[in-house]
Motif scaffolding. Structure first.
Motif, PDB file in Angstrom:
ATOM      1  N   HIS A 445       0.851  -1.198   0.000  1.00 21.07           N
ATOM      2  CA  HIS A 445       0.000   0.000   0.000  1.00 21.07           C
ATOM      3  C   HIS A 445       0.882   1.242   0.000  1.00 21.07           C
ATOM      4  CE1 HIS A 445      -2.214   3.297   2.046  1.00 21.07           C
ATOM      5  NE2 HIS A 445      -3.241   2.854   1.348  1.00 21.07           N
ATOM      6  N   SER A 446       0.474   2.259  -0.766  1.00 20.73           N
ATOM      7  CA  SER A 446       1.190   3.540  -0.834  1.00 20.73           C
ATOM      8  C   SER A 446       2.603   3.304  -1.385  1.00 20.73           C
ATOM      9  CB  SER A 446       1.201   4.196   0.545  1.00 20.73           C
ATOM     10  OG  SER A 446       1.706   5.508   0.485  1.00 20.73           O
ATOM     11  N   ALA A 472      -3.264   2.017  -3.842  1.00 20.99           N
ATOM     12  CA  ALA A 472      -3.018   3.446  -3.596  1.00 20.99           C
ATOM     13  C   ALA A 472      -1.557   3.817  -3.803  1.00 20.99           C
ATOM     14  CB  ALA A 472      -3.471   3.819  -2.181  1.00 20.99           C
ATOM     15  N   CYS A 473      -0.963   3.312  -4.870  1.00 16.97           N
ATOM     16  CA  CYS A 473       0.444   3.618  -5.132  1.00 16.97           C
ATOM     17  C   CYS A 473       0.566   5.028  -5.720  1.00 16.97           C
ATOM     18  CB  CYS A 473       1.042   2.588  -6.088  1.00 16.97           C
ATOM     19  SG  CYS A 473       0.312   2.596  -7.734  1.00 16.97           S
ATOM     20  N   PRO A 474       1.758   5.627  -5.684  1.00 13.72           N
ATOM     21  CA  PRO A 474       1.939   6.974  -6.245  1.00 13.72           C
ATOM     22  C   PRO A 474       1.587   7.023  -7.722  1.00 13.72           C
ATOM     23  CG  PRO A 474       3.795   6.375  -4.851  1.00 13.72           C
ATOM     24  CD  PRO A 474       2.963   5.140  -4.999  1.00 13.72           C
ATOM     25  N   ASP A 498      -8.112   9.808  -4.117  1.00 11.39           N
ATOM     26  CA  ASP A 498      -6.825   9.626  -3.446  1.00 11.39           C
ATOM     27  C   ASP A 498      -5.753  10.557  -4.021  1.00 11.39           C
ATOM     28  OD1 ASP A 498      -4.491   8.769  -2.282  1.00 11.39           O
ATOM     29  OD2 ASP A 498      -4.874   6.652  -2.570  1.00 11.39           O
ATOM     30  N   LEU A 499      -5.208  11.409  -3.149  1.00 14.57           N
ATOM     31  CA  LEU A 499      -4.218  12.396  -3.578  1.00 14.57           C
ATOM     32  C   LEU A 499      -2.938  11.743  -4.073  1.00 14.57           C
ATOM     33  CD1 LEU A 499      -3.026  15.298  -3.711  1.00 14.57           C
ATOM     34  CD2 LEU A 499      -2.426  15.039  -1.294  1.00 14.57           C
ATOM     35  N   ILE A 500      -2.437  10.756  -3.349  1.00 15.64           N
ATOM     36  CA  ILE A 500      -1.151  10.139  -3.678  1.00 15.64           C
ATOM     37  C   ILE A 500      -1.214   9.458  -5.042  1.00 15.64           C
ATOM     38  CG2 ILE A 500       0.568   8.459  -2.937  1.00 15.64           C
ATOM     39  CD1 ILE A 500       0.327  10.963  -1.178  1.00 15.64           C
ATOM     40  N   HIS A 671      -6.794   7.910   1.053  1.00 14.40           N
ATOM     41  CA  HIS A 671      -5.526   7.174   1.004  1.00 14.40           C
ATOM     42  C   HIS A 671      -5.353   6.242   2.197  1.00 14.40           C
ATOM     43  CE1 HIS A 671      -1.496   6.464  -0.487  1.00 14.40           C
ATOM     44  NE2 HIS A 671      -0.992   6.720   0.711  1.00 14.40           N
ATOM     45  N   VAL A 672      -6.179   6.403   3.231  1.00 13.52           N
ATOM     46  CA  VAL A 672      -6.072   5.556   4.414  1.00 13.52           C
ATOM     47  C   VAL A 672      -6.455   4.126   4.039  1.00 13.52           C
ATOM     48  CG1 VAL A 672      -6.916   5.173   6.757  1.00 13.52           C
ATOM     49  CG2 VAL A 672      -6.596   7.515   5.896  1.00 13.52           C
TER      50      VAL A 672
END
Length: 694
Positions: A445-446, A472-474, A498-500, A671-672
């Motif tokens: 995640h992320s 939710a990757c960049p 999701d911002l990211i 993004h959480v």
């Protein structure tokens, strides 16, 4: 905007920032003044307590000076708030007297400090534990006033330190020369050659992360930070006000079925997957649990506040206390077991090493789903944040194809691959599984999701059946060639706005341009804009933003020829989907301009980008593989309601859907990972209920 210039230097605050920030100190000072005045007149002066004090004259002088300074300070703070609220963000002429008022306020600070020193001396000389030389009420009141005065001075000193600009000594003439040099740079991807801001950000990075062996990482990150944050003469409040304006623009564009214009004009063109979304979601949510468990005990306790510790302490790993192990390995390993139902034998490898370009990860055997799982942790430290920030593109060659990827995350993935190859971890996992039919799955995640996607691409030649679920990757992760290469084995799952997942160097530059344009054109004051932003963001959701919007977007997806009507508000934006007549290659699915990125059969090694001869557009980075978008819809919610039941729909999305940042409160909460998991569970439960009704 521009920043305040006072004492012959620039400060990280605007002349219109005192309108809101000065209200709370003013109210505190008013209450403080009234309380002290009431106590002084009713309980001290009226009973002649000063006659019992050996330092009657000094004590009376102190309180007289205190009331005088308080009255003058209140008057000046009211004047500063009033003058600061005048004009607009750009029109600073009505606020031209702010520096003079601050100079006058400084003199009051000097007298306040001298008076506080007098109060300390008076209290120390007349305070005796055995016998008070002055009346107890007089000394107690004076001591309270002195303590509060020094506390206020300390708060103001901290505020000055925060608002201090280390580059503020640059004269206005030199600043203009600096801006001219910056404007010659076409994008934040260019090499930043202004040494002063770069050196400042590099020093800041070294301060946040005490790792002197990561000099190259600090240099790369500081170059990007310096150009992104030093190009315009703006302060933090200007950005917040600009985001409020952009949010209004975005809401209007949504109602028209439009999205903000992106500087990217060519995107990977992939055919829609034949697999149903409902078939993918159960597997996705299963491997999302692995991704969340890699965050460790802090995330687990956040979601299990009541009995999380009790559950973890069932495992012998928890006997190891955090005081004995700085990484709390016992608790973290227990979380992995508890969340995924694993035993000691099923965890093949686990590491908590966390440095720049090194993230924790674990490898486990999942007998229930017959898979070997590699789970990588997302951003949870300053080192991880610096890895995320190194967002320039770097070359990687896989299966003789030249691809580009996010530089920081690529290095992380290469380091993980080195460990996997050196320790033969995947081979050991298959030995434990005692079957070659187990599927190799990489998840995260992320930051972990981005590293999982790139690691999967790197492992693909050796493990052809590998799969990846990236959550939710960049947004700026891999180039179009890598997107096309990974279309059949990487699934990227994104929630809402999701911002990211929408963030890349190009989208950051786009939002920066929108922000500057909005601030330059508005006729509203910053005070009113920030007040509106606070009121609209109190709920933390965008219920009234999404009402009827997702249904509209689904309609727009089926009608790409729909054009937005230009008007004064949306003249700088375009339709959600570009309608350019780009030729698409039938074999690759890429537009003609992206096809040149393919470089198949080119075996040149090294990453000397100057010798590659590739255009900048061929190095643009996108989300990897196929994209599964969890979108929000509303059910029976009024437009201005803060609460209501959420519903979600899952659909396969296009890469251009994530080319722009959408400004709304939920862009952070989406993004959480737990919010993503809850949304997927809701969709699965709704589908199950609908099937039962049928």
């Amino acid at each position: 905007m521009p920043a305040l210039v006072a004492f012959n230097r620039r400060w990280a605050i605007g002349s219109d920032d005192f309108a809101l920030s000065g209200v709370v100190p003013l109210l505190i000072r008013l209450v403080w003044f009234i309380v002290v005045a009431v106590i002084f007149t009713e309980h001290i002066a009226s009973h002649n307590h000063f006659e019992k004090c050996n330092a009657e004259r000094i004590t009376y002088t102190y309180f007289s000076g205190f009331f005088t300074i308080m009255i003058l300070t209140i008057i000046f703070e009211i004047l500063i708030i009033y003058v600061s609220s005048r004009g607009t963000i750009i029109d600073t002429h009505p606020r031209r007297h702010i520096p003079r008022l601050l100079y006058s306020r400084l003199f009051l600070y000097i007298f306040e400090i001298l008076l506080s020193i007098l109060g300390i001396v008076t209290v120390s000389r007349n305070w005796n534990t055995d016998k008070l030389n002055c009346d107890n009420d007089v000394m107690s009141l004076m001591l309270a006033v002195v303590v509060l005065s020094w506390s206020g001075l300390l708060v103001n000193l901290i505020t000055i330190f925060i608002k201090f600009d280390p580059l503020g000594h640059i004269r206005e003439k030199e600043k203009r020369k600096l801006h001219k040099r910056l404007r010659r740079k076409s994008s934040v991807r260019s090499v930043f050659n202004v040494e002063t801001p770069k050196a400042l950000w590099e020093r800041r990075c070294r301060t946040m992360c005490c790792n002197e062996n990561a000099g190259e990482a600090f240099a790369d990150v500081s170059s990007i930070f310096a150009q992104v944050f030093e190009e315009h003469d703006v302060v933090a409040s200007d950005i917040l006000a600009g985001l409020t304006l952009i949010r209004k623009e975005h809401k209007l564009l949504k109602m028209q079925g439009c999205m903000p214009k992106s500087s990217q004009s060519h995107f990977p063109k992939l055919t829609k997957p034949s697999q149903l979304v409902t078939d993918v979601l159960p597997r996705a949510v299963h491997y999302l649990q692995y991704a969340i468990s890699s965050y460790g005990y802090l995330f687990y306790l956040f979601d299990n506040i009541a009995c999380g510790i009790c559950k973890l302490c069932r495992y012998k790993d928890c006997i190891c206390c955090c005081y004995e192990d700085e990484n709390c390995a016992g608790y973290n390993t227990a979380v992995v077991k508890e969340t995924n139902g694993l035993t000691d034998d099923e965890i093949v490898y686990i590491t908590y090493q966390n440095k720049i370009y090194e993230i924790p990860f674990f490898v486990a055997v999942d007998h229930k789903h017959k898979s070997i799982v590699i789970s990588l942790r997302g951003t949870l430290s300053v080192e991880d944040a610096l890895t995320d920030a190194n967002a320039d593109s770097a070359l990687m060659i896989v299966d003789n194809q030249r691809m580009y990827a996010h530089k920081g995350i690529l290095i992380v993935s290469q380091n993980v691959k080195i460990i996997l190859d050196r320790e033969k971890i995947i081979e050991k996992a298959y030995e434990i599984a005692e079957s070659n039919d187990y599927e190799l799955v990489v998840t995260g995640h992320s930051l972990g999701g981005g590293a999982a996607a790139i690691l999967t691409i790197l492992l693909k030649p050796d493990w052809p059946d590998i799969k990846c679920f990236s959550f939710a990757c960049p947004g700026g992760l891999v180039s179009s060639v890598a997107v096309q290469y990974s279309r059949s084995f990487i699934t990227t799952v994104i929630l809402g706005s999701d911002l990211i997942s929408r963030m890349s160097l190009e989208s950051l530059e786009d939002i920066k341009g929108q922000l500057i344009k909005a601030v330059m054109e508005t006729d509203q004051s910053k005070c009113s804009l920030l007040s509106q932003g606070c009121l609209s963001g109190m709920c933390g959701t965008d219920t009234y933003d999404t009402y009827g919007y997702d249904e509209m977007m689904l309609t727009v997806n089926d009608n790409q020829n729909l054009e937005c009507q230009p008007n004064a508000t949306s003249s700088s934006y375009q339709h959600l989907y570009d309608c350019d007549d780009n030729t698409i290659d039938e074999t690759t699915g890429l537009t003609a301009v992206d096809e040149g990125d393919n470089g198949e059969g080119d075996n040149r090694e090294g990453d000397n980008d100057e010798e590659d001869g590739d255009h900048a557009k061929n190095r643009q980075l996108f989300l990897p593989g196929q994209i599964l978008w969890i979108k929000k819809i509303s059910e029976g919610i009024e437009r201005n309601s803060c609460c209501g039941k959420r519903q979600y729909v899952a659909t396969w999305a296009k890469h251009e859907d994530f080319s722009s940042i959408l400004v709304k409160p939920s862009m952070v909460t989406d993004h959480v990972p737990y919010n993503l998991m809850n949304a997927i569970h809701l969709i699965i439960n709704d589908n199950r209920e609908s099937h039962q009704q049928v």
